[in-house]
Design an enzyme around this catalytic site. Structure first.
Site, PDB file in Angstrom:
ATOM      1  N   THR A  77      15.144  -6.451  -1.717  1.00  0.00           N
ATOM      2  CA  THR A  77      14.573  -5.217  -2.265  1.00  0.00           C
ATOM      3  C   THR A  77      15.254  -3.997  -1.665  1.00  0.00           C
ATOM      4  O   THR A  77      15.507  -3.009  -2.365  1.00  0.00           O
ATOM      5  CB  THR A  77      13.060  -5.167  -2.008  1.00  0.00           C
ATOM      6  OG1 THR A  77      12.457  -6.388  -2.461  1.00  0.00           O
ATOM      7  CG2 THR A  77      12.427  -4.007  -2.743  1.00  0.00           C
ATOM      8  N   ASP A  78      15.557  -4.042  -0.378  1.00  0.00           N
ATOM      9  CA  ASP A  78      16.311  -2.947   0.242  1.00  0.00           C
ATOM     10  C   ASP A  78      17.681  -2.789  -0.417  1.00  0.00           C
ATOM     11  O   ASP A  78      18.115  -1.672  -0.716  1.00  0.00           O
ATOM     12  CB  ASP A  78      16.502  -3.221   1.739  1.00  0.00           C
ATOM     13  CG  ASP A  78      15.331  -2.747   2.579  1.00  0.00           C
ATOM     14  OD1 ASP A  78      14.603  -1.854   2.133  1.00  0.00           O
ATOM     15  OD2 ASP A  78      15.156  -3.275   3.686  1.00  0.00           O
TER      16      ASP A  78
END
Length: 408
Positions: free
Chosen positions: A178-179
């Site tokens: 997600t980062d």
């Protein structure tokens, strides 16, 4: 000269999403000035072992985590809590096209480094704020971390073995995906805002949130739910919309088979020695294969155990069936195709040994990615940047250092 060599970026972010965006821009030629906390720097500098050693870092070995997201940057160590320090950062922002930050919502306002403060004196600034939950909404002031967002954003409900199987339960992805995705979306937003500025002369604020990105990247699984009203369940390595599209156990390991259409399924059945399966009404179309998933999986698995992974890979590739082994990272970086694509490369540091890094996957024919320097030690460029960009004298820089507003 990289495609973005005309741009200067002030990177006030740390950990992964923001630094990843900054590294992509730097790889494409932008000058990226990474402002770090004067005493300890980016949080990930301490996220080891493992550590990499090089003469340019002296007694400060770099964590592998920090190395992943900070090449091609200049490190400037400034304490923004110190009035003189934040004054330096404001002046640097005035000379930049882009600012990237991932402080908590409103966290930079008290320092006069928030979007409104910078825009007031530089209306064409492109200012990207990356947070867990965005600048608005009931969760806006919560801290957000990738693991947390994978859970809240639904990804972990889809990832892991199904209930009833050994090891069942939700599992996070093994990389802070997600980062990474947020960093890439932030990069796209920054480039779009720069294109708008080129046409209008106006900058803008980009509000990038990890939770928004995670929900957006549920992709077909989100649409499966919105169309059917039924929440997808964990399926291990199987696919909700295609069969067979999963791993199978072989005589000596596992192989992934990705059959995407009925023609491929027919050739797959022929390679297995069971061409009759392709004409079986239970399996002749993808919709029927989904309806009879467990029956078909059992039949295929019984055949796949008879030969080893390499033998099956050769046989299936000859039939034009997408397939492959489940590689360890040592297998990945030893793979002849990965080696050919030069996805691992060495970048000279300051000592006798080069630093091994993972390459940028972008291949541009006219403005290729540039690898100018290894990730820097903390404050490696403080003196040079303050002297070259702000015109400070050596005496003024020394005074700032003595006041602990900077680190050189």
């Amino acid at each position: 000269m990289g495609a973005l060599s005309h741009l200067r970026v002030l990177d006030l972010s740390r950990v992964l999403a923001g630094p990843w965006a900054g590294q992509v821009l730097a790889d494409l030629g932008a000058e990226v000035i990474k402002v770090e906390q004067a005493r300890s720097g980016d949080d990930t500098r301490a996220w080891g072992p493992p550590w990499a050693h090089d003469a340019q870092w002296g007694d400060e070995p770099q964590s592998a985590y920090f190395l992943a997201a900070n090449r091609n940057k200049k490190s400037v160590a400034i304490d923004i809590r110190h009035e003189s320090g934040r004054d330096c950062v404001r002046k640097l922002a005035m000379q930049c096209d882009v600012v990237i930050e991932n402080f908590k919502v409103g966290g930079l306002k008290k320092y006069g480094l928030d979007y409104d403060s910078i825009r007031a004196v530089k209306p064409d600034i492109v200012y990207c704020s990356i947070t867990g939950f965005g600048q608005t909404g009931p969760y806006a002031h919560r801290p957000g971390y990738d693991f947390l967002i994978q859970g809240l954003g639904g990804l972990m409900s889809l990832n892991g073995r199904p209930d009833g199987e050994p090891g069942a339960g939700p599992v996070k992805v093994g990389v802070a995906l997600t980062d990474i995705l947020t960093g890439l979306y932030a990069t796209v937003g920054i480039l779009a805002a720069l294109a708008h500025r080129d046409k209008t002369g106006c900058g803008q604020h980009i509000d990038a949130a990890l939770l928004d990105v995670q929900v957006a990247c549920l992709a077909n699984q989100a649409m499966n739910y919105l169309v059917s009203g039924k929440a997808p369940q964990r399926m291990g390595n199987a696919h909700p919309n295609i069969v067979p599209y999963q791993d199978f156990q072989t005589k000596d390991g596992y192989i992934i088979v990705a059959v995407g259409n009925d023609g491929q399924f027919r050739r797959f059945c022929e390679a297995l020695g069971h061409p009759e399966w392709a004409d079986d009404p239970r399996f002749s179309t993808n919709a029927e294969r989904i309806a009879h998933r467990q029956t078909l999986q059992g039949l295929i698995q019984g055949v796949m155990r008879r030969r080893g992974t390499r033998a099956w890979t050769i046989a299936l590739e000859e039939g034009g069936i997408p397939c492959g082994p489940i590689n360890s990272l040592s297998d990945v970086f030893d793979d002849p195709h990965v080696r050919h694509r030069e996805m691992q490369f060495k970048l000279p540091g300051g000592g006798p040994e080069a630093v091994s890094l993972v390459a940028n996957p972008l291949r541009l024919s006219e403005t290729p990615v540039e690898y100018r320097q290894a990730p820097p030690r903390l404050g490696a460029h403080t003196h040079a940047v303050l002297r070259e960009r702000l015109g400070l004298s050596c005496a003024e820089i020394e005074a700032l250092s003595n006041a602990r507003a900077i680190r050189v």
